[in-house]
Design a protein around this motif. Sequence first.
Motif, PDB file in Angstrom:
ATOM      1  N   LYS A   1       0.814  -1.218   0.000  1.00  0.00           N
ATOM      2  CA  LYS A   1       0.000   0.000   0.000  1.00  0.00           C
ATOM      3  C   LYS A   1       0.857   1.281   0.000  1.00  0.00           C
ATOM      4  CE  LYS A   1      -3.931  -2.315   2.080  1.00  0.00           C
ATOM      5  NZ  LYS A   1      -3.421  -3.659   1.714  1.00  0.00           N
TER       6      LYS A   1
ATOM      7  N   SER B   1      -0.705   4.840   0.686  1.00  0.00           N
ATOM      8  CA  SER B   1      -1.069   5.087   2.086  1.00  0.00           C
ATOM      9  C   SER B   1       0.150   5.386   2.934  1.00  0.00           C
ATOM     10  CB  SER B   1      -1.811   3.872   2.657  1.00  0.00           C
ATOM     11  OG  SER B   1      -3.028   3.673   2.006  1.00  0.00           O
TER      12      SER B   1
ATOM     13  N   SER C   1       0.974   8.970   4.628  1.00  0.00           N
ATOM     14  CA  SER C   1       1.070   9.158   6.080  1.00  0.00           C
ATOM     15  C   SER C   1       2.274  10.002   6.459  1.00  0.00           C
ATOM     16  CB  SER C   1       1.142   7.793   6.783  1.00  0.00           C
ATOM     17  OG  SER C   1       2.399   7.174   6.588  1.00  0.00           O
TER      18      SER C   1
ATOM     19  N   GLY D   1      -2.467  11.689  -0.050  1.00  0.00           N
ATOM     20  CA  GLY D   1      -2.795  10.272  -0.253  1.00  0.00           C
ATOM     21  C   GLY D   1      -3.046   9.985  -1.712  1.00  0.00           C
TER      22      GLY D   1
ATOM     23  N   GLY E   1      -4.852   6.957  -4.772  1.00  0.00           N
ATOM     24  CA  GLY E   1      -5.847   5.935  -5.041  1.00  0.00           C
ATOM     25  C   GLY E   1      -6.000   5.721  -6.534  1.00  0.00           C
TER      26      GLY E   1
ATOM     27  N   ALA F   1       1.995   1.580  10.545  1.00  0.00           N
ATOM     28  CA  ALA F   1       0.783   1.462   9.718  1.00  0.00           C
ATOM     29  C   ALA F   1       0.263   0.029   9.753  1.00  0.00           C
ATOM     30  CB  ALA F   1       1.081   1.891   8.282  1.00  0.00           C
TER      31      ALA F   1
END
Length: 761
Positions: free
Chosen positions: A115, A118, A122, A148, A150, A200
């Motif tokens: 990921k 993410s 962070s 972030g 996506g 995380a």
Amino acid sequence: SEPGHPLKQFGTGDKTTLSGDNRPDLLKFYKKYYAASNMKLALISSAPLEILSAKAKQYFSDIKNRPVKVPELPAAFRKSLKNEYRLLKIKTIKDVRSLEIDFPTIRLLDHKGSKPASVVGSVLGYEGKGSLLSKLKEEGLVLGLSAGGGSSHPNINSFSISISLTEKGLNEYERILEMVFSYIEMVRKHGIEKYTFEQAQAMAQINFDWKNPNEGMGFISSKASLMHDYALKNIEKLPFLFTEYEPEAYKAVLETLVPENSMVVLSHNSADYDQKAPYYGAEYSLRKIKGERFERLANPAKLEGTLYPEKNDFIPYRLKLIDEDPHLIKDDALAKVWFKYDHRFKQPKVYLTYQIETPHTYRSPKNLQLAKLYEAAVQEGLNELVYPIQMAGLSYSLSVGKKGVVLTIGGYSERINDLLKIVTQNLMEIRIDPQKFNNIKEAMVRGLKNRKLGQAYSRGGYYNWLMLLDEQYTEEEKLQALLPLSLDDVKAYAKTLYEKVFITGLIHGNYNDKKAIENTNILIDSLKSQPLAEKDRYKQIVEKMPKGKRFSFSREVKDNNNSLSYAIQVGDKDPALLAQVSMLASIVESDFYTQMRTNQQLGYIVWSFQQRMEDRIFFRLLIQSSTHGPFEMRKRVNAWLQSTGKLFSKLTKEEFERHRQALIVGLEKEGDSIASVLSDLYSLAVDEDGDFLYKKKLIDAVKKVKKSDVILQARKVFLDPNTPRLEVLIRAKDSKEKVPAGIINDVKQFKEQISVIGTNS
């Protein structure tokens, strides 16, 4: 997007693109893509697996199974430039200021376990000490920042940094860009620490292990969607867990975060523009920036005072459940606090909500605005201190209302004390500099001014509250009170805010009596307050419209829509009456929507509902329309009201029972998390004076209500001329609709008429 790329096409539709006969296109789409090979099916039920399998075969086996060629989207939807970047400026209607930096990035679905978006997000979006956000706030440039990435399609992947700007930040947005790219460069050279991934990973595992129960349509539809991208064996966990530390993937994302790969979007209401979007008419300009302005981003100076986020020591690794019966833990002149142990969710979490009643948050526009500034200033001062704890699965909220201050703290129970102590130790100290205060105040001023640009139905609600609630302040009064206030005023206010208080509290979760008392004492000891007598606590008064009186109020607003709202006064709070009105609302909801929205096409917003304001019950009707004026809508609503007699005369016993059962199911539904259960219990503590059986009383009343009683109540609410009501008719900007005689246009007129009638009655 690149010329010819599918993303370049209009994504929604308007009267031009949707007009005409679309059926041939829909059938073409159906024949091309509607095939079993192109579908995923997920079912959820309490029924046994064999029954679910039979249902699946019954309803879906007839779907043809044939190969389908799924359309491919080119991954290069916006190609990188050379020695320049894109700058898009958008002129907004409201007074907003935002800066967004968007980058096409790597194919994220190839890195499901690590990921990378993410993890990188962070770091760039970190809000603690030494963060990019902290530095930007220190210079008075921004109000907030998030980061972030996506994918909207497996091949369409992006990473973005979104920033809310101050006025200074808008003027110096290029300085912000330099700071952003300098921070990115620092992180790129430093690399992503393994402890960042491990933190995380730990929090994702904790949140997964102790997640709230989930079910229903939203839950199962998400599973069907995930099946297109994940193997069936991985659906349960992989979308939510971090399973692989992949430094190369994190590096790959960071390598895409460069100026020539960026689209910088600057949005504000005075942006210069030279183009208009063809469908929505949005005004914008698009430029390619090169030369020295580009070089400052490509080779940014080192950003002093920032550092890579440190290891977070607040991650709760030793979580366990506690079993304890509920108790009333405090009941004296200073506080009344309940504790309820969670037997249902069995999670190592606890949530605490305290209403701290004080006479200083309302009763004048100045008090109200001081309270709002205090709220924002405390939150800003706490942000860096509490951010690591929030990243460890805890949260807090602080809000001011008419009665006082509401403090909620919650999350994993192991570290609740740490967060509670930090927050309570800062309730009476304002720890922000003048620049941050000015930014907060300026944002509040803009917010008040922007309200006048709100949608018509929202403006109608504003005037509705001004008339029906006592001691409501206008936006002009709030603005006038806000403008002269200074940081010193707020600092002095904070020191006197809690001189006298009364605390109503609710604690719920995996805790015990001793810990709940300890937490409550932490709050009480930090405030050092004297008890606030009951007679000095704020009580909201709702105006009572006299029997047989109907008021009509109208104003023109700056929105392009019209709206109409009815507030029909039903009576005072009583479970039996509330049960009748709730049944009435359930029965008419569908018919009102069908008549006003579907058949008469008045507008997209068509609502009918019962509403309780303090101890008074109202029935509300609301419509917003861009095509019909409020007086025309009133004529149609009145015609519908007259038709309700026929609606209820046709109501069968079976239909009545269906509405009853639906209402009971809704009332019996419990919160789906410890936090939401706490919210329900807290409402009963403050709104029903601690009568935790009130909801049960209402359910019992619904079970006992008779069809004949509901029909009689409907006649009274909808047809009886003695039933008082307030009509708020909002006219669109530059409306040409004639205002009939007898319409009031000033809130004072309503208040004066209420007062005169009350005096003479």
